[in-house]
Design an enzyme around this catalytic site. Structure first.
Site, PDB file in Angstrom:
ATOM      1  N   ARG A  25       6.827  -8.330 -13.591  1.00 32.48           N
ATOM      2  CA  ARG A  25       6.759  -9.248 -12.453  1.00 32.48           C
ATOM      3  C   ARG A  25       7.402 -10.562 -12.897  1.00 32.48           C
ATOM      4  O   ARG A  25       7.376 -10.922 -14.065  1.00 32.48           O
ATOM      5  CB  ARG A  25       5.311  -9.489 -12.034  1.00 32.48           C
ATOM      6  N   HIS A  67      11.574  -9.033  -7.660  1.00 28.58           N
ATOM      7  CA  HIS A  67      10.769  -7.833  -7.431  1.00 28.58           C
ATOM      8  C   HIS A  67      11.657  -6.625  -7.123  1.00 28.58           C
ATOM      9  O   HIS A  67      11.253  -5.482  -7.364  1.00 28.58           O
ATOM     10  CB  HIS A  67       9.775  -8.065  -6.296  1.00 28.58           C
ATOM     11  N   HIS A  79       0.104  -0.918 -12.884  1.00 27.00           N
ATOM     12  CA  HIS A  79      -0.577  -0.646 -11.619  1.00 27.00           C
ATOM     13  C   HIS A  79      -1.983  -0.114 -11.888  1.00 27.00           C
ATOM     14  O   HIS A  79      -2.171   0.773 -12.725  1.00 27.00           O
ATOM     15  CB  HIS A  79       0.185   0.398 -10.795  1.00 27.00           C
ATOM     16  N   TYR A  87       7.384   4.772  -5.165  1.00 27.27           N
ATOM     17  CA  TYR A  87       8.754   4.772  -5.663  1.00 27.27           C
ATOM     18  C   TYR A  87       9.369   6.169  -5.719  1.00 27.27           C
ATOM     19  O   TYR A  87      10.572   6.301  -5.955  1.00 27.27           O
ATOM     20  CB  TYR A  87       8.794   4.147  -7.069  1.00 27.27           C
TER      21      TYR A  87
END
Length: 302
Positions: A151, A247, A273, A282
């Site tokens: 991030r 992102h 996550h 994804y």
């Protein structure tokens, strides 16, 4: 009410360990809630579920606001209000949570924006054209975002001590300060090495000394906004109409791993996550690869 908001934010910071970014987001959401309560002549200590539903409609139709909120943003604000009212119940200020049963607005499942491998290669190659200190920093930063899936807040908070060039790993601290270790590829190691040796000392000489890896022209820690501006500038110099965000590079990192055959749970760990369902978003890109395999392998596909 302002004192109650402050008490709630202090509770989230001290007892729940929420990050400064989370606290700032809660404050913005509670500001919206407070504006609604004032405009409607309501009190958060007595509002019922119908009032909360009216608040959700107020968010969605843009009443007394500069713009309408998207369903995802509305759901986030509603989540903050739920947490706030749960705090009021905890403190015996209310007996019930009027937001508990109010449903989130319907949110579709938007697919994450991703760059193709060729686009990423073009972007990173473009960063190699500037040998000046800021150019080397830009190259290291974008290689880092794509090479680790970090991030942007994690990249900006990265300390020099979090880099291990011997084992070629990076230590990242995600949401809730949760630590994870991510491998460092050859391209990233080379870009970081060049930056740390040839560029960062020059930039740091203009500042007062900080531990963060990525710094600005004055030797101060790079902000999230400045990191996004770096990516935006390079995309515009390439003439791209669709300007990616940091992102987008994280999305691309995950998608390219999965398309290359990585296990979804491994990618989950790399991204930090908490829920594998978040990572599975994804896998959509791999459908083209699945169609190709099906078309070339199944006897009835032609």
């Amino acid at each position: 009410m302002s004192a109650l908001y402050d008490d709630f934010l202090a509770y989230m910071r001290v007892e729940r360990g929420s990050s400064p970014h989370t606290i700032a987001a809660y404050r913005r959401d509670l500001d919206r809630y407070d504006r609604f309560l004032r405009a409607a002549g309501l009190d958060g200590r007595t509002i019922d579920s119908g009032g909360i539903e009216a608040f959700v409609r107020w968010l969605r139709d843009g009443s007394n606001q500069t713009r309408q909120l998207a369903p995802t943003s509305t759901a986030r604000v509603l989540s903050a209000v739920r947490s706030y009212h749960a705090f009021l119940v905890r403190e015996s200020i209310r007996d019930d949570n009027p937001a508990a049963e109010v449903q989130n607005p319907h949110i579709g499942d938007p697919l994450p924006d991703v760059l193709s491998v060729a686009q990423v290669q073009t972007l990173l190659a473009h960063t190699e054209k500037n040998p000046e200190p800021l150019g080397l920093r830009d190259r290291a930063l974008l290689e880092f975002l794509y090479g680790t899936g970090a991030r942007v807040s994690e990249a900006c908070a990265l300390a020099v001590d979090d880099l291990d060039f011997t084992d070629r790993t990076v230590r990242l601290f995600g949401k809730g300060r949760k630590e994870r270790i991510v491998p460092m590829g050859e391209f990233l190691a080379a870009a970081l090495g060049d930056y740390l040796v040839r560029a960062r000392p020059a930039l740091m000489s203009r500042g007062s000394g900080v531990a963060t890896v990525f710094v600005n022209a004055w030797g101060k820690p790079l902000t999230r906004q400045a990191a996004a501006a770096v990516l935006r500038r390079h995309a515009r110099e390439l003439g791209w109409q669709q300007v990616p965000t940091p992102h987008t590079l994280r999305h691309s990192y995950a998608t390219h791993l999965l398309s290359g055959g990585a296990d979804v749970r491994v990618v989950q760990e790399l991204l930090g996550h908490a829920n594998v369902m978040t990572t599975q978003r994804y896998t959509h890109v791999s459908i083209d690869q699945l169609r190709e395999v099906y078309a070339t392998s199944h006897p009835r596909a032609r």
